[in-house]
Design a protein around this motif. Structure first.
Motif, PDB file in Angstrom:
ATOM      1  N   PHE A   1     -45.098  36.182  14.957  1.00  0.00           N
ATOM      2  CA  PHE A   1     -46.277  36.163  15.812  1.00  0.00           C
ATOM      3  C   PHE A   1     -47.483  36.513  14.945  1.00  0.00           C
ATOM      4  N   ARG A   2     -48.568  35.812  15.152  1.00  0.00           N
ATOM      5  CA  ARG A   2     -49.784  36.055  14.375  1.00  0.00           C
ATOM      6  C   ARG A   2     -50.960  36.188  15.339  1.00  0.00           C
ATOM      7  N   LEU A   3     -51.600  37.327  15.323  1.00  0.00           N
ATOM      8  CA  LEU A   3     -52.801  37.567  16.131  1.00  0.00           C
ATOM      9  C   LEU A   3     -53.947  37.778  15.153  1.00  0.00           C
ATOM     10  N   PHE A   4     -54.794  36.780  15.028  1.00  0.00           N
ATOM     11  CA  PHE A   4     -55.847  36.754  14.021  1.00  0.00           C
ATOM     12  C   PHE A   4     -57.184  37.071  14.685  1.00  0.00           C
ATOM     13  N   GLU A   5     -57.590  38.353  14.640  1.00  0.00           N
ATOM     14  CA  GLU A   5     -58.885  38.769  15.183  1.00  0.00           C
ATOM     15  C   GLU A   5     -59.928  38.617  14.089  1.00  0.00           C
ATOM     16  N   THR A   6     -60.950  37.814  14.344  1.00  0.00           N
ATOM     17  CA  THR A   6     -61.859  37.491  13.257  1.00  0.00           C
ATOM     18  C   THR A   6     -63.213  37.046  13.795  1.00  0.00           C
ATOM     19  N   THR A   7     -64.021  36.489  12.924  1.00  0.00           N
ATOM     20  CA  THR A   7     -65.361  36.047  13.299  1.00  0.00           C
ATOM     21  C   THR A   7     -65.302  34.737  14.088  1.00  0.00           C
ATOM     22  N   THR A   8     -66.391  34.419  14.745  1.00  0.00           N
ATOM     23  CA  THR A   8     -66.449  33.240  15.601  1.00  0.00           C
ATOM     24  C   THR A   8     -66.127  31.959  14.839  1.00  0.00           C
ATOM     25  N   LEU A   9     -66.769  31.762  13.697  1.00  0.00           N
ATOM     26  CA  LEU A   9     -66.565  30.533  12.943  1.00  0.00           C
ATOM     27  C   LEU A   9     -65.135  30.426  12.422  1.00  0.00           C
ATOM     28  N   LYS A  10     -64.547  31.556  12.013  1.00  0.00           N
ATOM     29  CA  LYS A  10     -63.171  31.521  11.515  1.00  0.00           C
ATOM     30  C   LYS A  10     -62.174  31.241  12.637  1.00  0.00           C
ATOM     31  N   VAL A  11     -62.479  31.677  13.867  1.00  0.00           N
ATOM     32  CA  VAL A  11     -61.630  31.325  15.009  1.00  0.00           C
ATOM     33  C   VAL A  11     -61.606  29.812  15.166  1.00  0.00           C
ATOM     34  N   ILE A  12     -62.783  29.193  15.148  1.00  0.00           N
ATOM     35  CA  ILE A  12     -62.881  27.746  15.311  1.00  0.00           C
ATOM     36  C   ILE A  12     -62.163  27.024  14.175  1.00  0.00           C
ATOM     37  N   ASN A  13     -62.375  27.463  12.943  1.00  0.00           N
ATOM     38  CA  ASN A  13     -61.725  26.827  11.792  1.00  0.00           C
ATOM     39  C   ASN A  13     -60.210  26.968  11.849  1.00  0.00           C
ATOM     40  N   ASP A  14     -59.731  28.114  12.301  1.00  0.00           N
ATOM     41  CA  ASP A  14     -58.296  28.372  12.343  1.00  0.00           C
ATOM     42  C   ASP A  14     -57.600  27.413  13.304  1.00  0.00           C
ATOM     43  N   VAL A  15     -58.231  27.165  14.445  1.00  0.00           N
ATOM     44  CA  VAL A  15     -57.662  26.231  15.419  1.00  0.00           C
ATOM     45  C   VAL A  15     -57.828  24.796  14.938  1.00  0.00           C
TER      46      VAL A  15
ATOM     47  N   GLN B   1     -57.792  23.704  11.970  1.00  0.00           N
ATOM     48  CA  GLN B   1     -56.862  23.431  10.873  1.00  0.00           C
ATOM     49  C   GLN B   1     -55.398  23.639  11.261  1.00  0.00           C
ATOM     50  N   HIS B   2     -55.127  23.763  12.573  1.00  0.00           N
ATOM     51  CA  HIS B   2     -53.769  23.867  13.106  1.00  0.00           C
ATOM     52  C   HIS B   2     -53.059  25.156  12.706  1.00  0.00           C
ATOM     53  N   ARG B   3     -53.778  26.143  12.213  1.00  0.00           N
ATOM     54  CA  ARG B   3     -53.142  27.419  11.894  1.00  0.00           C
ATOM     55  C   ARG B   3     -52.823  28.178  13.180  1.00  0.00           C
ATOM     56  N   SER B   4     -53.703  28.104  14.158  1.00  0.00           N
ATOM     57  CA  SER B   4     -53.483  28.750  15.452  1.00  0.00           C
ATOM     58  C   SER B   4     -53.435  27.702  16.550  1.00  0.00           C
ATOM     59  N   GLU B   5     -52.550  27.927  17.514  1.00  0.00           N
ATOM     60  CA  GLU B   5     -52.451  27.002  18.645  1.00  0.00           C
ATOM     61  C   GLU B   5     -53.674  27.123  19.547  1.00  0.00           C
ATOM     62  N   PHE B   6     -54.139  28.353  19.750  1.00  0.00           N
ATOM     63  CA  PHE B   6     -55.293  28.600  20.610  1.00  0.00           C
ATOM     64  C   PHE B   6     -56.308  29.485  19.894  1.00  0.00           C
ATOM     65  N   GLY B   7     -57.536  29.413  20.374  1.00  0.00           N
ATOM     66  CA  GLY B   7     -58.569  30.363  20.000  1.00  0.00           C
ATOM     67  C   GLY B   7     -59.221  30.890  21.266  1.00  0.00           C
TER      68      GLY B   7
ATOM     69  N   SER C   1     -49.208  31.502  16.830  1.00  0.00           N
ATOM     70  CA  SER C   1     -50.427  32.120  16.317  1.00  0.00           C
ATOM     71  C   SER C   1     -51.596  31.832  17.245  1.00  0.00           C
ATOM     72  N   ILE C   2     -52.409  32.851  17.472  1.00  0.00           N
ATOM     73  CA  ILE C   2     -53.678  32.672  18.162  1.00  0.00           C
ATOM     74  C   ILE C   2     -54.770  33.328  17.319  1.00  0.00           C
ATOM     75  N   ALA C   3     -55.972  32.775  17.417  1.00  0.00           N
ATOM     76  CA  ALA C   3     -57.150  33.346  16.761  1.00  0.00           C
ATOM     77  C   ALA C   3     -58.119  33.764  17.855  1.00  0.00           C
ATOM     78  N   SER C   4     -58.801  34.872  17.642  1.00  0.00           N
ATOM     79  CA  SER C   4     -59.624  35.404  18.720  1.00  0.00           C
ATOM     80  C   SER C   4     -60.764  36.251  18.177  1.00  0.00           C
ATOM     81  N   GLN C   5     -61.858  36.261  18.916  1.00  0.00           N
ATOM     82  CA  GLN C   5     -62.824  37.317  18.725  1.00  0.00           C
ATOM     83  C   GLN C   5     -62.144  38.628  19.113  1.00  0.00           C
ATOM     84  N   HIS C   6     -62.846  39.738  19.016  1.00  0.00           N
ATOM     85  CA  HIS C   6     -62.198  41.048  19.134  1.00  0.00           C
ATOM     86  C   HIS C   6     -62.056  41.455  20.606  1.00  0.00           C
TER      87      HIS C   6
END
Length: 303
Positions: free
Chosen positions: A119-133, A135-141, A93-98
């Motif tokens: 595979f999880r591609l989480f496109e979201t807001t800036t703060l949620k990217v940081i929180n996702d990483v 909290q170990h939900r995503s390996e990278f942001g 899983s990765i979290a990212s801005q758009h």
């Protein structure tokens, strides 16, 4: 009361029936029904109303699930944090801005790692990217830094115990539809944008400018449309004279009906990758990181 019973309540509430919840949890329906019966007896309340249309939470059931959900969220975080190395190789899983380029890289990973189940591609807001990483939900942001947001962003990353590294730099661009009046210019300035309305990605708190992933402040804009979805913004840009701003790291934007125009006199930005400090990079994560570096570098060398 135990964690499994909480998960049973959550699943029934999510799917609206005992039968579907049993199927999702790989339980027999009698076993699931007995679990709920025992929990209701222990608590002394009825959690569900059974009807011909399915099952619905009672008021007590809804209150129970509200409290149980907090516990289940924490259990999920623990399982994610301390799952085995083999389990890490089964999902990524990765979290990212758009950003357009993340989908390109994930497409390549699908072919390289056919054994990976999710595979999880989480496109979201800036703060949620940081929180996702965090909290170990995503390996990278994946985020961006520039002179305007650097102090606020670095403070957030430090507070979340996240490491960051620069992947590449970019020159700010404006993106508009083909045939937009601004396409008559080879480059634009902020003054050129004053007559047009702006499309922006919605953030949690617009009071803090460092949350924004848009590169132009909207205070002086004629009109602003805040949108949470990248596809929606592209659709609006294709059909109106709105403009958006971004990194310009998009190959063949004309396939989306867009034109990218350099924005003059604005500071360069950095694409950065964030990760939890001391978290070991998985084999899939290592391949993703190599592909990301190569993609950004090849794009920079072509412009």
């Amino acid at each position: 009361m135990n964690i499994q019973q909480m998960r049973v309540v959550q699943s029934i509430a999510d799917h609206g029936s005992f039968r579907e919840a049993a199927k999702r949890l790989f339980l027999s329906q009698p076993s699931l029904s007995q679990s709920i019966k025992e929990l209701e007896a222990e608590l002394g309340v009825q959690l569900f109303e059974r009807t011909n249309q399915g099952a619905r939470l009672t008021a007590e059931g809804s209150e129970f699930l509200d409290h149980a959900q907090h516990i289940l969220n924490q259990v999920e975080l623990l399982e994610t944090r301390f799952s085995s190395k083999e389990a890490h190789n089964l999902e990524f899983s990765i979290a990212s801005q758009h950003y357009d380029f993340t989908a390109v890289i994930v497409r390549e990973l699908l072919a390289e790692f056919p054994e990976c189940r999710q595979f999880r591609l989480f496109e979201t807001t800036t703060l949620k990217v940081i929180n996702d990483v965090e909290q170990h939900r995503s390996e990278f942001g994946i985020l961006y830094l520039n002179d305007e947001n650097r102090a606020g962003m670095l403070r957030l990353l430090q507070g979340a115990h996240l490491h960051f590294e620069q992947i590449g730099t970019f020159r700010p661009h404006v993106f508009v539809r083909q045939g937009h009046p601004l396409t008559q210019k080879a480059a634009v300035t902020l003054a050129d944008l004053a007559a047009f309305s702006q499309a922006r990605f919605l953030q949690e708190d617009s009071r803090f400018s460092f949350f924004s992933e848009d590169l132009v402040d909207y205070a002086a804009s004629k009109q602003v449309v805040h949108v949470s979805d990248r596809g929606t913004i592209i659709g609006l840009l294709q059909q109106t004279d709105l403009y958006g701003t971004g990194s310009g790291i998009v190959k063949e934007p004309e396939k989306q009906g867009l034109v990218f125009i350099p924005l003059l006199h604005e500071p360069e930005g950095e694409i950065i990758l964030i990760k939890k400090k001391n978290r070991q990079i998985s084999p899939i994560g290592d391949s993703f990181l190599q592909k990301l570096r190569h993609h950004i570098a090849s794009f920079q060398s072509s412009v």
